[in-house]
Design an enzyme around this catalytic site. Structure first.
Site, PDB file in Angstrom:
ATOM      1  N   ILE A  76      89.111  55.702  -2.580  1.00  0.00           N
ATOM      2  CA  ILE A  76      89.542  56.865  -3.377  1.00  0.00           C
ATOM      3  C   ILE A  76      89.072  56.621  -4.803  1.00  0.00           C
ATOM      4  CG2 ILE A  76      91.905  55.914  -3.596  1.00  0.00           C
ATOM      5  CD1 ILE A  76      92.826  58.912  -3.869  1.00  0.00           C
ATOM      6  N   GLU A 110      94.632  49.422   1.116  1.00  0.00           N
ATOM      7  CA  GLU A 110      94.656  48.130   0.430  1.00  0.00           C
ATOM      8  C   GLU A 110      94.330  48.337  -1.035  1.00  0.00           C
ATOM      9  OE1 GLU A 110      92.659  48.087   3.336  1.00  0.00           O
ATOM     10  OE2 GLU A 110      93.960  46.883   4.627  1.00  0.00           O
ATOM     11  N   ASN A 115      94.909  45.987  -9.927  1.00  0.00           N
ATOM     12  CA  ASN A 115      94.643  47.417 -10.150  1.00  0.00           C
ATOM     13  C   ASN A 115      95.960  48.159 -10.384  1.00  0.00           C
ATOM     14  OD1 ASN A 115      93.486  49.924 -10.284  1.00  0.00           O
ATOM     15  ND2 ASN A 115      92.340  49.748  -8.363  1.00  0.00           N
ATOM     16  N   TYR A 122     100.014  55.019  -6.360  1.00  0.00           N
ATOM     17  CA  TYR A 122     100.468  54.972  -4.965  1.00  0.00           C
ATOM     18  C   TYR A 122     102.000  54.927  -4.892  1.00  0.00           C
ATOM     19  CZ  TYR A 122      95.562  53.720  -4.347  1.00  0.00           C
ATOM     20  OH  TYR A 122      94.195  53.713  -4.392  1.00  0.00           O
TER      21      TYR A 122
HETATM   22  C1  COA Z   1      92.742  55.001  -9.050  1.00  0.00           C
HETATM   23  C2  COA Z   1      92.166  56.373  -9.405  1.00  0.00           C
HETATM   24  C3  COA Z   1      91.610  57.024  -8.139  1.00  0.00           C
HETATM   25  C4  COA Z   1      93.310  57.244  -9.967  1.00  0.00           C
HETATM   26  O1  COA Z   1      92.774  58.480 -10.348  1.00  0.00           O
HETATM   27  P1  COA Z   1      93.104  59.110 -11.797  1.00  0.00           P
HETATM   28  O2  COA Z   1      92.553  60.471 -11.808  1.00  0.00           O
HETATM   29  O3  COA Z   1      92.629  58.169 -12.830  1.00  0.00           O
HETATM   30  O4  COA Z   1      94.697  59.100 -11.757  1.00  0.00           O
HETATM   31  P2  COA Z   1      95.665  60.228 -12.262  1.00  0.00           P
HETATM   32  O5  COA Z   1      95.240  60.741 -13.602  1.00  0.00           O
HETATM   33  O6  COA Z   1      95.858  61.229 -11.186  1.00  0.00           O
HETATM   34  O7  COA Z   1      96.980  59.376 -12.473  1.00  0.00           O
HETATM   35  C5  COA Z   1      97.833  59.215 -11.414  1.00  0.00           C
HETATM   36  C6  COA Z   1      98.833  58.137 -11.711  1.00  0.00           C
HETATM   37  O8  COA Z   1      98.220  56.865 -11.778  1.00  0.00           O
HETATM   38  C7  COA Z   1      98.980  56.041 -12.606  1.00  0.00           C
HETATM   39  N1  COA Z   1      98.153  55.610 -13.700  1.00  0.00           N
HETATM   40  C8  COA Z   1      96.985  56.153 -14.143  1.00  0.00           C
HETATM   41  N2  COA Z   1      96.482  55.437 -15.161  1.00  0.00           N
HETATM   42  C9  COA Z   1      97.361  54.422 -15.363  1.00  0.00           C
HETATM   43  C10 COA Z   1      97.404  53.323 -16.251  1.00  0.00           C
HETATM   44  N3  COA Z   1      96.443  53.117 -17.156  1.00  0.00           N
HETATM   45  N4  COA Z   1      98.438  52.446 -16.149  1.00  0.00           N
HETATM   46  C11 COA Z   1      99.405  52.635 -15.215  1.00  0.00           C
HETATM   47  N5  COA Z   1      99.421  53.659 -14.352  1.00  0.00           N
HETATM   48  C12 COA Z   1      98.421  54.539 -14.434  1.00  0.00           C
HETATM   49  C13 COA Z   1     100.149  56.844 -13.072  1.00  0.00           C
HETATM   50  O9  COA Z   1     101.189  56.701 -12.126  1.00  0.00           O
HETATM   51  C14 COA Z   1      99.583  58.222 -13.004  1.00  0.00           C
HETATM   52  O10 COA Z   1     100.541  59.191 -12.917  1.00  0.00           O
HETATM   53  P3  COA Z   1     101.098  59.957 -14.229  1.00  0.00           P
HETATM   54  O11 COA Z   1      99.921  60.308 -15.067  1.00  0.00           O
HETATM   55  O12 COA Z   1     101.781  61.126 -13.656  1.00  0.00           O
HETATM   56  O13 COA Z   1     101.983  58.955 -14.879  1.00  0.00           O
HETATM   57  C15 COA Z   1      91.045  56.283 -10.465  1.00  0.00           C
HETATM   58  O14 COA Z   1      91.574  55.748 -11.660  1.00  0.00           O
HETATM   59  C16 COA Z   1      89.856  55.461 -10.030  1.00  0.00           C
HETATM   60  O15 COA Z   1      88.940  55.987  -9.383  1.00  0.00           O
HETATM   61  N6  COA Z   1      89.820  54.167 -10.402  1.00  0.00           N
HETATM   62  C17 COA Z   1      88.697  53.299 -10.081  1.00  0.00           C
HETATM   63  C18 COA Z   1      88.546  53.104  -8.601  1.00  0.00           C
HETATM   64  C19 COA Z   1      89.807  52.548  -7.969  1.00  0.00           C
HETATM   65  O16 COA Z   1      90.402  51.602  -8.456  1.00  0.00           O
HETATM   66  N7  COA Z   1      90.190  53.171  -6.839  1.00  0.00           N
HETATM   67  C20 COA Z   1      91.381  52.737  -6.077  1.00  0.00           C
HETATM   68  C21 COA Z   1      91.075  51.560  -5.241  1.00  0.00           C
HETATM   69  S1  COA Z   1      92.497  51.011  -4.329  1.00  0.00           S
END
Ligand code: COA
Length: 153
Positions: A76, A110, A115, A122
């Site tokens: 994701i 996983e 992270n 999650y």
């Molecule tokens: C993980 C990922 C898919 C999340 O997508 P995103 O668009 O950045 O996330 P969102 O903006 O929807 O944030 C969702 C939630 O994540 C958490 N979150 C996001 N950034 C955060 C940070 N810096 N610290 C803590 N929590 C965080 C929060 O719970 C947030 O919810 P909230 O904004 O309502 O508080 C994205 O950051 C990503 O692609 N990361 C790199 C690849 C990766 O690590 N994938 C997952 C592998 S398991």
């Protein structure tokens, strides 16, 4: 298809033709990215692979494997320029929706313990830690554990 919360956002099944755009993102957001072959194999294997487009630009994607009533989220991803704006949460909700529509009872994934932002996402979507897979991931210095998280669908 999941509710479209954000204007201009479209989810559609990933196609081979998307792999250039996917591979323009993947190595920029992971220390140990999937290869193009990993995505091509996922498509060939019939995994549920989706892309997220915002006003026609591919900004995210993911892959879900169904085994009977178990869904496994394999990937994701949201492009770094678009992270932290709710697209990941919406994409995860989409995959939960897809898993339910395929008859999924449980969804697993996983995640690296390091992270913390993904773990935060999650947990806020109801996932719980199930177990730790020792040395699951390659890391800069040896191996890193994986946390196995699960959600009852
Ligand atoms: C993980 C990922 C898919 C999340 O997508 P995103 O668009 O950045 O996330 P969102 O903006 O929807 O944030 C969702 C939630 O994540 C958490 N979150 C996001 N950034 C955060 C940070 N810096 N610290 C803590 N929590 C965080 C929060 O719970 C947030 O919810 P909230 O904004 O309502 O508080 C994205 O950051 C990503 O692609 N990361 C790199 C690849 C990766 O690590 N994938 C997952 C592998 S398991």
């Amino acid at each position: 298809m999941s509710a479209q919360l954000k204007p201009g956002v479209v989810y559609r099944p990933m196609q081979e033709e998307d792999l250039d755009a996917v591979m323009a993102i993947e190595p920029t957001i992971y220390s140990h990215p999937w290869s193009r072959g990993n995505f091509a194999d996922s498509l060939k294997s019939g995994y549920s692979c989706w892309v997220v487009e915002l006003d026609g630009e591919l900004i995210g994607y993911g892959a879900l494997m169904m085994v009977l009533d178990e869904a496994h989220l394999l990937n994701i991803s949201i492009a770094s320029a678009w992270q932290g704006r709710g697209f990941g949460r919406e994409l995860l909700a989409h995959f939960i929706d897809v898993a339910r529509r395929h008859g999924g009872q449980m969804m697993f994934l996983e995640v690296r313990p390091s992270n913390t932002s993904a773990i935060g996402l999650y947990e806020s979507m109801g996932f719980n830690e199930f177990s730790v897979r020792k040395g699951y991931y390659p890391a800069e210095n040896g191996r890193e554990d994986a946390i196995l998280m699960g959600l009852a669908l």
